[in-house]
Design an enzyme around this catalytic site. Structure first.
Site, short mmCIF file in Angstrom:
data_model
loop_
_atom_site.label_atom_id
_atom_site.label_comp_id
_atom_site.label_asym_id
_atom_site.label_seq_id
_atom_site.Cartn_x
_atom_site.Cartn_y
_atom_site.Cartn_z
N GLU A 60 42.35 49.41 37.34
CA GLU A 60 41.50 49.89 36.25
C GLU A 60 41.64 49.02 35.01
O GLU A 60 40.66 48.66 34.36
CB GLU A 60 41.85 51.34 35.86
CG GLU A 60 41.77 52.33 36.97
CD GLU A 60 43.11 52.56 37.67
OE1 GLU A 60 43.75 51.58 38.13
OE2 GLU A 60 43.51 53.72 37.79
N CYS A 91 46.36 54.29 32.63
CA CYS A 91 44.97 53.91 32.84
C CYS A 91 44.02 54.91 32.16
O CYS A 91 43.00 54.52 31.60
CB CYS A 91 44.67 53.78 34.32
SG CYS A 91 45.57 52.39 35.07
#
Length: 161
Positions: A60, A91
């Protein structure tokens, strides 16, 4: 959800799965991520913390970093991030700070998931940005990639020692 959204979600999740396989080939935990706006690819990422010696190099984060550079903006409104596994708290924080509008993930992460499994940071009322979440897209396939990877890893560990 309209059929067009479902088919688009599956299309992009399949793309993210190809990136998860790429991570596995490199010896990384197989997670892939794709960042999209208006059904157009902005960036992609796959797990790279081992090869890059960077604990923040999750799929991510890599996708967000590349998109921010190409967009010349640390804010990414109107985007959807497709991830093969539920994002962790690190994330999720990056998703919130970059103002990603929607997260679509495949497999849940019952030990560290920050989009509902352990905690839901993406929709926390105390933050000034909330991200729409769609979970379980191709969940079985996304989960199987991880199961297969760790099965091979455990087998190799047994053989070596």
């Amino acid at each position: 959800m309209p059929d067009s959204v479902v088919s688009s979600d599956e299309k992009w999740m399949r793309y993210a799965l190809t990136l998860a396989h790429k991570a596995a080939e490199l010896g990384e935990v197989p997670v892939g991520a794709v960042l999209v706006r208006d059904d157009q690819l902005l960036s992609e990422g796959w797990n790279q913390p081992i090869i890059s010696h960077d604990p923040t190099a999750h799929a991510e984060i890599m996708a967000i970093r590349h998109a921010a550079v190409s967009e010349k903006n640390y804010r990414l409104p109107g985007t959807t991030l497709y991830i093969t596994i539920e994002p962790c708290s690190m994330c999720a924080g990056a998703i919130i700070h970059s103002r990603i509008s929607r997260v679509v993930f495949g497999a849940s992460e019952p030990r560290a998931g920050a989009a509902g499994s352990v905690i839901n940071l993406l929709q926390n009322e105390q933050f000034n940005h909330k991200t729409e979440i769609t979970s379980g897209v191709l969940a079985e396939e996304c989960g199987q990639v991880l199961k297969d990877f760790f099965k091979i890893r455990r087998k190799a560990k047994k053989l070596s020692g």
